[in-house]
Every structure is written in structure tokens, then in C-alpha cells.
Design a protein around this motif. Structure first.
Motif, PDB file in Angstrom:
ATOM      1  N   TYR A   1      -8.025   9.698 -10.177  1.00  0.00           N
ATOM      2  CA  TYR A   1      -7.052   9.316 -11.188  1.00  0.00           C
ATOM      3  C   TYR A   1      -7.042   7.799 -11.361  1.00  0.00           C
ATOM      4  O   TYR A   1      -7.033   7.071 -10.371  1.00  0.00           O
ATOM      5  CB  TYR A   1      -5.644   9.738 -10.772  1.00  0.00           C
ATOM      6  CG  TYR A   1      -5.460  11.218 -10.564  1.00  0.00           C
ATOM      7  CD1 TYR A   1      -5.715  11.805  -9.324  1.00  0.00           C
ATOM      8  CD2 TYR A   1      -5.017  12.037 -11.595  1.00  0.00           C
ATOM      9  CE1 TYR A   1      -5.547  13.162  -9.123  1.00  0.00           C
ATOM     10  CE2 TYR A   1      -4.841  13.398 -11.403  1.00  0.00           C
ATOM     11  CZ  TYR A   1      -5.102  13.953 -10.161  1.00  0.00           C
ATOM     12  OH  TYR A   1      -4.924  15.301  -9.969  1.00  0.00           O
ATOM     13  N   CYS A   2      -7.001   7.334 -12.592  1.00  0.00           N
ATOM     14  CA  CYS A   2      -6.691   5.929 -12.793  1.00  0.00           C
ATOM     15  C   CYS A   2      -5.186   5.817 -12.999  1.00  0.00           C
ATOM     16  O   CYS A   2      -4.537   6.762 -13.459  1.00  0.00           O
ATOM     17  CB  CYS A   2      -7.483   5.313 -13.943  1.00  0.00           C
ATOM     18  SG  CYS A   2      -7.174   5.976 -15.561  1.00  0.00           S
ATOM     19  N   ALA A   3      -4.654   4.676 -12.625  1.00  0.00           N
ATOM     20  CA  ALA A   3      -3.213   4.482 -12.633  1.00  0.00           C
ATOM     21  C   ALA A   3      -2.903   3.041 -12.990  1.00  0.00           C
ATOM     22  O   ALA A   3      -3.725   2.141 -12.778  1.00  0.00           O
ATOM     23  CB  ALA A   3      -2.620   4.832 -11.272  1.00  0.00           C
ATOM     24  N   ALA A   4      -1.703   2.826 -13.494  1.00  0.00           N
ATOM     25  CA  ALA A   4      -1.305   1.487 -13.907  1.00  0.00           C
ATOM     26  C   ALA A   4       0.169   1.279 -13.628  1.00  0.00           C
ATOM     27  O   ALA A   4       0.965   2.223 -13.621  1.00  0.00           O
ATOM     28  CB  ALA A   4      -1.594   1.288 -15.390  1.00  0.00           C
ATOM     29  N   GLY A   5       0.523   0.016 -13.407  1.00  0.00           N
ATOM     30  CA  GLY A   5       1.918  -0.290 -13.158  1.00  0.00           C
ATOM     31  C   GLY A   5       2.159  -1.779 -13.163  1.00  0.00           C
ATOM     32  O   GLY A   5       1.282  -2.566 -13.522  1.00  0.00           O
ATOM     33  N   GLY A   6       3.351  -2.152 -12.734  1.00  0.00           N
ATOM     34  CA  GLY A   6       3.679  -3.555 -12.625  1.00  0.00           C
ATOM     35  C   GLY A   6       3.104  -4.155 -11.355  1.00  0.00           C
ATOM     36  O   GLY A   6       2.446  -3.480 -10.556  1.00  0.00           O
ATOM     37  N   SER A   7       3.384  -5.425 -11.146  1.00  0.00           N
ATOM     38  CA  SER A   7       2.806  -6.139 -10.002  1.00  0.00           C
ATOM     39  C   SER A   7       3.141  -5.498  -8.665  1.00  0.00           C
ATOM     40  O   SER A   7       2.322  -5.505  -7.742  1.00  0.00           O
ATOM     41  CB  SER A   7       3.287  -7.587 -10.002  1.00  0.00           C
ATOM     42  OG  SER A   7       2.728  -8.306 -11.074  1.00  0.00           O
ATOM     43  N   VAL A   8       4.338  -4.943  -8.550  1.00  0.00           N
ATOM     44  CA  VAL A   8       4.755  -4.365  -7.267  1.00  0.00           C
ATOM     45  C   VAL A   8       3.785  -3.271  -6.822  1.00  0.00           C
ATOM     46  O   VAL A   8       3.578  -3.059  -5.623  1.00  0.00           O
ATOM     47  CB  VAL A   8       6.192  -3.825  -7.349  1.00  0.00           C
ATOM     48  CG1 VAL A   8       6.273  -2.639  -8.303  1.00  0.00           C
ATOM     49  CG2 VAL A   8       6.707  -3.463  -5.976  1.00  0.00           C
ATOM     50  N   ALA A   9       3.171  -2.586  -7.770  1.00  0.00           N
ATOM     51  CA  ALA A   9       2.241  -1.509  -7.425  1.00  0.00           C
ATOM     52  C   ALA A   9       1.059  -2.038  -6.635  1.00  0.00           C
ATOM     53  O   ALA A   9       0.566  -1.371  -5.717  1.00  0.00           O
ATOM     54  CB  ALA A   9       1.768  -0.793  -8.686  1.00  0.00           C
ATOM     55  N   CYS A  10       0.587  -3.229  -6.984  1.00  0.00           N
ATOM     56  CA  CYS A  10      -0.572  -3.786  -6.290  1.00  0.00           C
ATOM     57  C   CYS A  10      -0.223  -4.341  -4.917  1.00  0.00           C
ATOM     58  O   CYS A  10      -1.120  -4.646  -4.131  1.00  0.00           O
ATOM     59  CB  CYS A  10      -1.235  -4.865  -7.155  1.00  0.00           C
ATOM     60  SG  CYS A  10      -2.495  -4.203  -8.272  1.00  0.00           S
ATOM     61  N   PHE A  11       1.050  -4.496  -4.651  1.00  0.00           N
ATOM     62  CA  PHE A  11       1.453  -4.933  -3.314  1.00  0.00           C
ATOM     63  C   PHE A  11       1.720  -3.745  -2.399  1.00  0.00           C
ATOM     64  O   PHE A  11       1.387  -3.755  -1.226  1.00  0.00           O
ATOM     65  CB  PHE A  11       2.679  -5.835  -3.403  1.00  0.00           C
ATOM     66  CG  PHE A  11       2.384  -7.168  -4.027  1.00  0.00           C
ATOM     67  CD1 PHE A  11       2.655  -7.408  -5.357  1.00  0.00           C
ATOM     68  CD2 PHE A  11       1.787  -8.180  -3.278  1.00  0.00           C
ATOM     69  CE1 PHE A  11       2.362  -8.634  -5.941  1.00  0.00           C
ATOM     70  CE2 PHE A  11       1.496  -9.405  -3.854  1.00  0.00           C
ATOM     71  CZ  PHE A  11       1.779  -9.632  -5.192  1.00  0.00           C
ATOM     72  N   SER A  12       2.318  -2.702  -2.962  1.00  0.00           N
ATOM     73  CA  SER A  12       2.648  -1.544  -2.129  1.00  0.00           C
ATOM     74  C   SER A  12       1.493  -0.556  -2.021  1.00  0.00           C
ATOM     75  O   SER A  12       1.325   0.098  -0.997  1.00  0.00           O
ATOM     76  CB  SER A  12       3.859  -0.818  -2.703  1.00  0.00           C
ATOM     77  OG  SER A  12       3.519  -0.108  -3.881  1.00  0.00           O
ATOM     78  N   LEU A  13       0.734  -0.405  -3.120  1.00  0.00           N
ATOM     79  CA  LEU A  13      -0.359   0.562  -3.238  1.00  0.00           C
ATOM     80  C   LEU A  13       0.135   1.997  -3.029  1.00  0.00           C
ATOM     81  O   LEU A  13      -0.642   2.882  -2.673  1.00  0.00           O
ATOM     82  CB  LEU A  13      -1.483   0.231  -2.260  1.00  0.00           C
ATOM     83  CG  LEU A  13      -2.099  -1.161  -2.430  1.00  0.00           C
ATOM     84  CD1 LEU A  13      -3.174  -1.409  -1.372  1.00  0.00           C
ATOM     85  CD2 LEU A  13      -2.673  -1.337  -3.824  1.00  0.00           C
ATOM     86  N   ARG A  14       1.403   2.225  -3.271  1.00  0.00           N
ATOM     87  CA  ARG A  14       1.967   3.568  -3.162  1.00  0.00           C
ATOM     88  C   ARG A  14       1.906   4.247  -4.529  1.00  0.00           C
ATOM     89  O   ARG A  14       2.252   3.617  -5.534  1.00  0.00           O
ATOM     90  CB  ARG A  14       3.412   3.515  -2.679  1.00  0.00           C
ATOM     91  CG  ARG A  14       3.620   2.908  -1.319  1.00  0.00           C
ATOM     92  CD  ARG A  14       5.081   2.988  -0.904  1.00  0.00           C
ATOM     93  NE  ARG A  14       5.968   2.401  -1.897  1.00  0.00           N
ATOM     94  CZ  ARG A  14       7.285   2.561  -1.918  1.00  0.00           C
ATOM     95  NH1 ARG A  14       7.861   3.315  -0.988  1.00  0.00           N
ATOM     96  NH2 ARG A  14       8.031   1.976  -2.829  1.00  0.00           N
ATOM     97  N   PRO A  15       1.536   5.496  -4.579  1.00  0.00           N
ATOM     98  CA  PRO A  15       1.491   6.180  -5.878  1.00  0.00           C
ATOM     99  C   PRO A  15       2.797   6.077  -6.652  1.00  0.00           C
ATOM    100  O   PRO A  15       2.798   5.945  -7.869  1.00  0.00           O
ATOM    101  CB  PRO A  15       1.177   7.635  -5.494  1.00  0.00           C
ATOM    102  CG  PRO A  15       0.433   7.532  -4.205  1.00  0.00           C
ATOM    103  CD  PRO A  15       1.046   6.367  -3.491  1.00  0.00           C
ATOM    104  N   ILE A  16       3.926   6.125  -5.952  1.00  0.00           N
ATOM    105  CA  ILE A  16       5.222   6.129  -6.624  1.00  0.00           C
ATOM    106  C   ILE A  16       5.450   4.848  -7.422  1.00  0.00           C
ATOM    107  O   ILE A  16       6.229   4.824  -8.380  1.00  0.00           O
ATOM    108  CB  ILE A  16       6.355   6.343  -5.601  1.00  0.00           C
ATOM    109  CG1 ILE A  16       7.653   6.711  -6.322  1.00  0.00           C
ATOM    110  CG2 ILE A  16       6.532   5.110  -4.722  1.00  0.00           C
ATOM    111  CD1 ILE A  16       8.768   7.132  -5.393  1.00  0.00           C
TER     112      ILE A  16
END
Length: 121
Positions: A91-106
């Protein structure tokens, strides 16, 4: 509407290669690829934060390459030396900056529909 659309999955033998593609319909600070094998949790594979280089899970580092084509609004995941353990829905996924720090799917707000990769021994 659709924001992320993957393509490029398939079946290969161990040691083979595939390139996954993800068409994006928006601008996001964090883009990533995840995978989910049958009976297992979704796991992070690679991610890139805007302006930075990609980071990779240790299981794929040196074999997978995450790249972006900003002209055509596409992401690519080049997968070399594939192994049976790489078999999963990707799956490709996208989000805000916090996503790249947590790396959690949520923390990734947007997801594609997934593309299946099968690697036989």
C-alpha cells in the motif's frame, strides 16, 4: 475521491524484481509504502518526508528503492532481489509530517487500495 492509486504488483520468483507505482492526487508532507502479509499486521516499509531522503526498514534496505516523480505526481517502489518473505499486499500511504516521525499506520491519513506481490521460492 481517490487520492492514491497503486499498480505494478504481480508474481515473481525469488531473486526477481518488480516496480510498484502510486499515482497521487494531492500534495503531502509524508509519503510511504506499507505491506501486509496474510495473517499479519500492516508494517512500514519505507517513507520519505518532504525535502529529505527516504528511510527504509532493515528488512528491505539495500534491496528496495523509493523514488518520486513530482512532474507526473507518481511514487515508485523498486524492489530487487525479492524473497518469499516479501509476499504481501503493498500500500502507498500519505499524511502529515507526524506520520514520518511515528511511521505508524494510524498516522497516515490516506491510503491506496493496495497491490499484491507474490514471491515464490
Amino acid at each position: 475521491g481517490l487520492r492514491l492509486v497503486e499498480s505494478g504488483g504481480g508474481s515473481v520468483q525469488s531473486g526477481g524484481s518488480l516496480r510498484l507505482s502510486c499515482a497521487t492526487f494531492g500534495v503531502y508532507d509524508c509519503m510511504g509504502w506499507f505491506r501486509q502479509a496474510p495473517g499479519k499486521e500492516r508494517e512500514w516499509v519505507t517513507a520519505i518526508h518532504v525535502g529529505d531522503k527516504p528511510t527504509y526498514d532493515g528488512s528491505v534496505k539495500g534491496r528496495f528503492t523509493f523514488s518520486q516523480d513530482n512532474t507526473n505526481n507518481r511514487l515508485y517502489l523498486r524492489m530487487n532481489n525479492l524473497k518469499p518473505d516479501d509476499t504481501a499486499m503493498y500500500y502507498c500511504a500519505a499524511g502529515g509530517s507526524v506520520a514520518c516521525f511515528s511511521l505508524r499506520p494510524i498516522d497516515f491519513a490516506y491510503w491506496g487500495q493496495g497491490t499484491k506481490v507474490t514471491v515464490s521460492s
